[in-house]
Scaffold this motif. Structure first.
Motif, PDB file in Angstrom:
ATOM      1  N   VAL A  37      22.411  11.729  65.657  1.00  9.60           N
ATOM      2  CA  VAL A  37      21.437  13.018  65.236  1.00  9.60           C
ATOM      3  C   VAL A  37      22.430  14.135  66.020  1.00  9.60           C
ATOM      4  N   LEU A  69      11.821   9.385  62.218  1.00  6.91           N
ATOM      5  CA  LEU A  69      12.579   9.527  61.112  1.00  6.91           C
ATOM      6  C   LEU A  69      11.626   9.436  59.922  1.00  6.91           C
ATOM      7  N   ASP A  73      16.999  12.736  52.217  1.00  5.00           N
ATOM      8  CA  ASP A  73      17.321  13.908  51.143  1.00  5.00           C
ATOM      9  C   ASP A  73      18.805  13.943  51.427  1.00  5.00           C
ATOM     10  N   ALA A  84      20.994  11.490  53.809  1.00  4.36           N
ATOM     11  CA  ALA A  84      20.604  11.658  55.031  1.00  4.36           C
ATOM     12  C   ALA A  84      19.018  11.330  55.283  1.00  4.36           C
ATOM     13  N   LEU A  86      15.967  12.319  57.266  1.00 13.87           N
ATOM     14  CA  LEU A  86      15.523  13.365  58.015  1.00 13.87           C
ATOM     15  C   LEU A  86      14.737  12.902  59.421  1.00 13.87           C
ATOM     16  N   ARG A 117      18.393  21.535  61.570  1.00 10.21           N
ATOM     17  CA  ARG A 117      17.834  20.510  60.284  1.00 10.21           C
ATOM     18  C   ARG A 117      17.934  19.080  60.877  1.00 10.21           C
ATOM     19  N   HIS A 119      18.831  15.335  61.335  1.00  7.49           N
ATOM     20  CA  HIS A 119      18.844  14.249  60.546  1.00  7.49           C
ATOM     21  C   HIS A 119      20.109  13.279  60.938  1.00  7.49           C
ATOM     22  N   THR A 121      23.075  11.293  59.009  1.00 10.09           N
ATOM     23  CA  THR A 121      23.872  10.970  57.825  1.00 10.09           C
ATOM     24  C   THR A 121      23.982   9.382  57.563  1.00 10.09           C
TER      25      THR A 121
END
Length: 183
Positions: A37, A69, A73, A84, A86, A117, A119, A121
């Motif tokens: 992250v 988690l 999105d 990813a 989120l 934001r 997330h 990946t």
């Protein structure tokens, strides 16, 4: 040196994320060693400035916490888009990110001011690499996954090596978070 600060995801979390990548099967999966992250992307920085940042990061005294988690999105811009997982914007996570950004600014780094934001990946794709319905299908399938809490006990300063097969990340230093006694 291209660098960033992030929360590493390894051990059991890594295994669950790799399983999720296999099930979603969209885009180019991020290698296990690159799952994290991002707290602050630092871009290219002189080694001397990264050394000053290292000293600032060592002074951060933040408690360990759990991050959750929470869903899947598409993130990123037109040139670099990702599928990813989120992360819920927990107050402890948001405070750690703010501490890291302040530390970088104190040593003269320009950190882009935009909404954080958080997330992870899972995979990357370029426009047209996968049809939109396949991407939406991956997001729909992700909605059925049980999301889980992840214990965060450290964060790290990473170097990013850009290669012909993608980025490779190297931990330059890690920073433990405070262990909080049970209530």
């Amino acid at each position: 040196m291209r660098a960033f600060v992030g929360i590493p995801l390894d051990g059991p979390e890594e295994d669950r994320l790799l399983d999720m990548q296999d099930r979603l099967a969209v885009g180019t999966p991020v290698p296990a060693a690159n799952l994290h992250v991002t707290l602050a992307f630092l871009d290219d920085q002189p080694v001397e400035q990264l050394e000053m940042l290292h000293e600032e990061l060592e002074m951060i005294r933040a408690p360990g916490f759990e991050m959750t988690l929470k869903g899947i999105d598409i993130v990123g811009g037109a040139k670099s888009r990702c599928l990813a997982l989120l992360v819920a914007p927990d107050p402890a996570l948001m405070a750690l990110q703010a501490d890291v950004a302040r530390a970088a600014r104190r040593v003269g780094m320009k950190i882009e001011k935009r909404r954080f934001r958080p997330h992870v990946t899972l995979s990357r794709f370029r426009d047209g690499q996968h049809a939109p319905e396949k991407i939406q299908g991956a997001i729909s399938r992700g909605a059925h996954y049980d999301m889980w809490p992840v214990s965060v006990s450290e964060f790290a300063l990473y170097r990013s090596h850009l290669t012909s097969v993608g980025a490779q990340y190297e931990v330059l230093s890690d920073y433990p978070l405070l262990v909080m006694p049970p209530l």
